[in-house]
Design a protein around this motif. Structure first.
Motif, short mmCIF file in Angstrom:
data_model
loop_
_atom_site.label_atom_id
_atom_site.label_comp_id
_atom_site.label_asym_id
_atom_site.label_seq_id
_atom_site.Cartn_x
_atom_site.Cartn_y
_atom_site.Cartn_z
N THR A 40 -1.72 7.14 -0.22
CA THR A 40 -1.75 7.08 1.25
C THR A 40 -2.89 7.95 1.79
O THR A 40 -3.65 7.52 2.66
N ASN A 72 2.02 9.22 -2.23
CA ASN A 72 1.49 10.08 -1.17
C ASN A 72 -0.02 10.29 -1.31
O ASN A 72 -0.76 10.32 -0.33
N THR A 93 7.30 4.09 2.52
CA THR A 93 8.53 4.79 2.89
C THR A 93 9.70 3.81 2.91
O THR A 93 10.79 4.10 2.40
N LEU A 105 7.57 9.82 4.09
CA LEU A 105 7.13 9.28 2.80
C LEU A 105 7.53 10.20 1.66
O LEU A 105 8.07 9.75 0.64
N LEU A 106 7.29 11.49 1.81
CA LEU A 106 7.66 12.45 0.78
C LEU A 106 9.18 12.48 0.57
O LEU A 106 9.67 12.57 -0.56
N ASP A 155 1.08 20.21 1.76
CA ASP A 155 1.63 19.30 0.75
C ASP A 155 0.89 19.58 -0.55
O ASP A 155 -0.17 19.03 -0.80
N LYS A 195 3.65 11.28 6.86
CA LYS A 195 3.74 11.81 5.50
C LYS A 195 5.12 12.38 5.18
O LYS A 195 5.63 12.17 4.07
N ALA A 239 1.74 4.38 4.70
CA ALA A 239 2.90 5.29 4.60
C ALA A 239 4.19 4.59 4.99
O ALA A 239 5.21 4.72 4.30
N SER A 268 -0.61 16.88 -3.05
CA SER A 268 -1.85 16.14 -2.78
C SER A 268 -2.99 17.15 -2.73
O SER A 268 -2.96 18.09 -1.94
#
Length: 702
Positions: free
Chosen positions: A288, A285, A468, A165-166, A129, A162, A464, A132
Motif C-alpha cells: 500500500t 501494508n 482491509t 489495514l494493520l 509503523d 493504514k 488500503a 514499513s
C-alpha cells in the motif's frame, strides 16, 4: 546495467540490510522481534533506532524529517520538521529523538473525519509503523526522511487508511494461524497478506493538459468527441513503446528502485496513451505504501518529461479506463503460500478449506467488496465492457470448478483436470506446458494460479480499503471455521464435511463465464447476487448490522469509525460531482458557447457576403450548417441552464446521503445532457476556433 541496478536498489530505504549496518546487534534483534511478533516497542530501542536513522539520513543529505501518513483523502500527507536544535554556543545540533520517531502531532481538524473531529478539535497523532521501512524523498525542498505512520484522533479513532489495514492484517494472521495449527503446522506463528498492485495510467502532453480546465480541476475530460481512430485496431496494446514514454519509464524505474519498490513489468495498455506498471508482491501494508509512492512519483517524473500523468479511472469517454488489479494471497512465516493448490488440488485439503473460506467470505460480503472499490471515477468504468461488472463473482477456472462440482455432487473429489501440452502446429516451435485453466479478464475476483486478483479497484484509489476488506471478511470466516474444527472429535471427517457444506451453500458466487454479457446480469439476479451500480448505492453496506458486527468483532473498525467513513464517502462523492458540474458550467459559458457563437457569426457573415456578391449563388450548405450549429447551440444553452439550476439546488441540500443521491440522480444526468450537444459541436466547428485540445490531440500527440 545489472551491476548498476544492484548498486542503486534500495539505497534510499532504511531497510533491514541498512539497519543491520547501522544498529547494534541487540537493538536490531529487538526491533525485528517487535516487527515479527507485533510486540510493544521498547522506548530505549526507539531512541537508538532514531539516532541511527537520523545519522543515516543526514549522511544522505537530509535536513528534514516527516511523519508520512495516509488520511481518508486517499492520498498521502506530510509535515516537515528539520533536525536542527539550538546549542548553548549559538550554533545548532542535529537531533532526532525516539519520541520524535514514534509520535508526531499534525493538525487533525482539516482532514476528512466524518464527524470524528470538529474544527475546534485539532489534536491528532501520527504513530510510527515500524513494519514499513523509512525512506528518503528528494525534491526541490531537498532530501527529507519519510517515516511511515498511522494517523489517529485525540480520542483514539483511526483517521486514516493504514490503521484499519494493520488491524485487519493482525486479524487474518490470528485466525489463519489457528487453521494451520489444526493441520499440524506447529511452526506457523504468523500469516501475512502478500499483495501486488498493477497500476494503469495515461500519459498526455503537458502543454495540452494545461489547456484543459476539466483535466486540471477534475482529472478527466468532461467534454470531448471521439477521434476517427480510438483503440479499435488494438495496435497500442503491448505495442512498441514510444521513445518519449520509454524515457519516462526508464527514469520512473530508477526512482522506484532507489526506494526499494520492486517495479517489474511495464507495457502499453489497450487505449491510446495508456500504460501499466506492475511490482513484485510484498506484504499488504508495504504494498500500500509503495503504491502511494508509485502514483506520486509517476506524476513528478511525468512533469520532467513534459507530460502529465492521469490516474483518473475514466479520463476519456469512449476508450478504456484505468484500474488497479489488486493481487492478494496469504503466506505463512515459513514461506508457504496457503493459496497454492499444487498439482492435485483435489487432494490438498488445506488449500480447499482456505478456498472455501474465501468463497464464503466473498458471497457473504459482496457488498463490502464492491464498496471497497468505489469512488466517483470508478462509476464510469465498472460494468462498461472494459472492466469487471459491478456484480461481484468469483472465477475459479475449469480445474477448481470441476473439483468443487465433485465435492458438491458426490461428497468427495477424486481427480483434478490437468493442463496437458500445447501444440502450435509448427514443428520448429517448442511444445509448451499448458495451464489447467484459462484466464477470465471479465471477472471481478479471479483465482489466477496461487492468488486472487481483485480487478475492480480504481486506478486513483488507495489499495488500503480493498485489502482491509478482503483481510477482514476472510478472517471472519476462518475464525468461524477454526471454532468449529477445534471442537471436532474427528478432524479429518469434520474438515471434509465443512468444505463440502461451505462450497455447496456458496456456489452461487462462482461464475466462470462472460461477466460483460447481459445474460450474466440476468443470471446474477436469479442467483440473488447484489448489483450495486454506483458508489452511492454501495455506501450503506458499511453500516449494515452485518458489517458493524464484522468489523467490531475483529477490532478493525468501531461503529463510530464506520459511521464516520460513511459520511466521508458521501461528502467526497458530492464534492467530486459538484466540482465537475461547476467546471462544465464554466467551460461551457467561457469557452465553448463563445467559440460556437464566433463560428456561427463567421458563417452567417459568409452567407451574407456570398449572397451580396452573387445573389443567385447556392448557399444551402452554409445555411444548413448554420441551422445545425445554432440548433445544437440552443440545446447546449438549455442544458447549461438546467445544470446550473440543479447545481445550485444541490448546494442547499444537507450534506450526506440525500445530497449524494441528488448529485447522482439529478446533477450527473444533467452533465451528460450538456456534454452531448457540445461534443457534437466539436465535430462541426472549425478546429482553429475550438478552444481546447481535442481527444485526437491528447491521445495521439505524445
Amino acid at each position: 546495467m545489472a551491476e548498476k541496478l544492484t548498486d542503486i536498489f534500495g539505497i534510499d530505504v532504511f531497510d533491514e540490510a541498512t539497519m543491520m549496518e547501522c544498529l547494534p546487534k541487540r537493538t536490531f534483534e529487538a526491533l525485528k522481534k517487535t516487527i515479527k511478533n507485533g510486540e510493544d516497542l521498547d522506548p530505549q530501542v526507539a531512541e537508538i533506532v532514531a539516532n541511527a536513522m537520523k545519522d543515516w539520513a543526514i549522511d544522505r543529505g537530509a535536513t528534514h524529517y516527516t511523519h508520512w501518513f495516509q488520511p481518508m483523502t486517499g492520498i498521502t500527507a506530510e509535515k516537515h520538521d528539520s533536525f536542527i536544535s539550538p546549542a548553548p554556543s549559538g550554533k545548532i545540533l542535529m537531533e532526532f529523538s525516539g519520541k520524535e520517531l514514534i509520535k508526531g502531532e499534525p493538525d487533525a481538524s482539516s482532514f476528512p473525519s466524518g464527524g470524528l473531529r470538529a474544527t475546534f478539535e485539532a489534536r491528532g497523532y501520527t504513530a510510527w509503523d515500524c513494519t514499513s521501512p523509512a525512506f528518503l524523498k528528494e525534491d526541490a525542498a531537498g532530501v527529507t526522511l519519510c517515516i511511515p505512520t498511522a494517523f489517529c484522533a485525540y480520542t483514539g479513532e483511526a483517521l486514516d487508511k493504514k490503521t484499519p489495514l494493520l488491524r485487519s492484517m493482525e486479524a487474518i494472521s490470528k485466525h489463519a494461524v489457528r487453521i494451520c495449527k489444526l493441520f499440524g503446522h506447529s511452526d506457523v506463528t504468523s500469516v501475512s497478506c502478500s499483495v501486488g498492485a498493477e497500476q494503469e495510467y495515461f500519459l498526455v502532453d503537458r502543454e495540452n493538459y494545461l489547456k484543459r480546465d476539466d483535466l486540471l480541476f477534475t482529472g478527466r475530460t468532461l467534454f470531448g468527441a471521439m477521434p476517427p481512430k480510438g483503440q479499435e485496431l488494438d495496435d497500442h496494446y503491448f505495442g512498441s513503446i514510444r521513445e518519449r514514454i520509454a524515457s519516462f519509464m526508464k527514469e520512473l524505474n530508477v526512482e522506484l528502485w532507489k526506494l526499494g519498490i520492486l517495479a517489474k513489468t511495464q507495457h502499453n495498455e489497450a487505449a491510446p496513451a495508456q500504460h501499466e506498471i506492475a511490482p513484485i508482491y510484498t506484504t499488504a501494508n508495504i504494498a500500500t505504501d509503495h503504491n502511494q509512492l508509485i502514483m506520486d512519483i509517476m506524476k513528478k517524473v511525468a512533469i520532467r518529461h513534459g507530460l502529465a500523468c492521469l490516474l483518473h479511472e475514466k479520463p476519456f469517454a469512449g476508450v478504456n479506463g484505468s484500474g488497479k488489479h489488486d493481487n492478494w494471497s496469504i503466506v505463512t512465516n515459513t514461506g508457504k503460500n496457503l493459496l497454492e493448490p499444487g498439482k492435485t488440488p483435489h487432494e490438498n485439503v488445506q488449500f480447499l478449506l482456505f478456498l472455501s473460506a474465501i468463497l464464503k467470505a466473498v458471497d457473504l460480503h459482496a457488498d463490502l467488496l464492491r464498496l471497497s472499490a468505489s469512488n466517483p471515477g470508478n462509476d464510469h468504468r465498472l460494468g462498461a465492457n472494459e472492466a469487471p461488472p459491478a456484480i461481484i463473482s468469483v472465477f475459479l477456472g475449469e480445474q477448481l470448478a470441476d473439483v468443487l462440482t465433485q465435492l458438491i455432487e458426490t461428497g468427495a473429489a477424486t481427480s483434478s483436470k490437468q493442463g496437458g501440452r500445447l501444440r502450435t502446429g509448427v514443428h520448429t516451435l517448442p511444445e509448451l506446458k499448458k495451464d489447467a485453466t484459462d484466464r477470465n479478464r471479465t471477472s471481478p475476483f479471479a483465482f489466477t494460479g496461487n492468488k486472487f486478483e481483485f480487478r475492480m479497484v480504481g486506478s486513483s484509489m488507495s489499495i488500503a480499503d480493498a485489502n482491509t476488506t478482503v483481510n477482514t471478511i476472510v478472517a471472519d470466516v476462518l475464525s468461524d471455521m477454526a471454532d468449529e474444527l477445534e471442537k471436532a472429535d474427528d478432524f479429518d471427517l469434520a474438515v471434509h464435511d465443512l468444505i463440502k457444506k461451505t462450497v455447496t451453500k456458496h456456489q452461487r458466487i462462482v461464475f466462470n463465464g462472460n461477466g460483460y454479457s447481459d445474460a450474466w446480469v440476468e443470471e446474477a439476479e436469479r442467483r440473488g447476487l447484489p448489483n450495486l451500480n454506483s458508489m452511492v448505492a454501495a455506501v450503506p453496506a458499511l453500516v449494515t448490522e452485518k458489517a458493524i458486527k464484522l468489523f467490531d468483532k475483529h477490532h478493525v473498525l468501531t461503529t463510530t469509525e464506520l459511521k464516520s467513513r460513511v459520511e466521508v464517502l458521501y461528502e467526497s462523492y458530492s464534492k467530486a460531482i459538484n466540482i465537475e458540474a461547476k467546471t462544465m458550467i464554466e467551460m461551457a459559458n467561457r469557452m465553448f458557447i463563445p467559440a460556437v457563437i464566433k463560428f456561427t457569426t463567421t458563417l452567417a457573415n459568409s452567407i451574407n457576403a456570398v449572397k451580396t456578391a452573387v445573389p443567385t449563388a447556392d448557399v444551402s450548405v452554409q445555411a444548413d450548417l448554420l441551422t445545425e450549429t445554432s440548433t445544437l447551440l440552443a440545446q447546449a444553452k438549455a442544458a447549461l441552464n438546467n445544470l446550473s439550476k440543479y447545481t445550485k439546488t444541490a448546494a442547499s441540500i444537507e450534506e450526506g446521503e440525500e445530497q449524494a443521491n441528488y448529485f447522482r440522480n439529478v446533477v450527473f444526468p444533467a452533465m451528460d445532457e450538456l456534454r452531448t450537444p457540445i461534443d457534437l459541436l466539436e465535430t462541426i466547428v472549425d478546429k482553429e476556433v475550438w478552444p481546447v485540445p481535442t481527444y485526437g490531440d491528447l491521445l495521439f500527440e505524445v
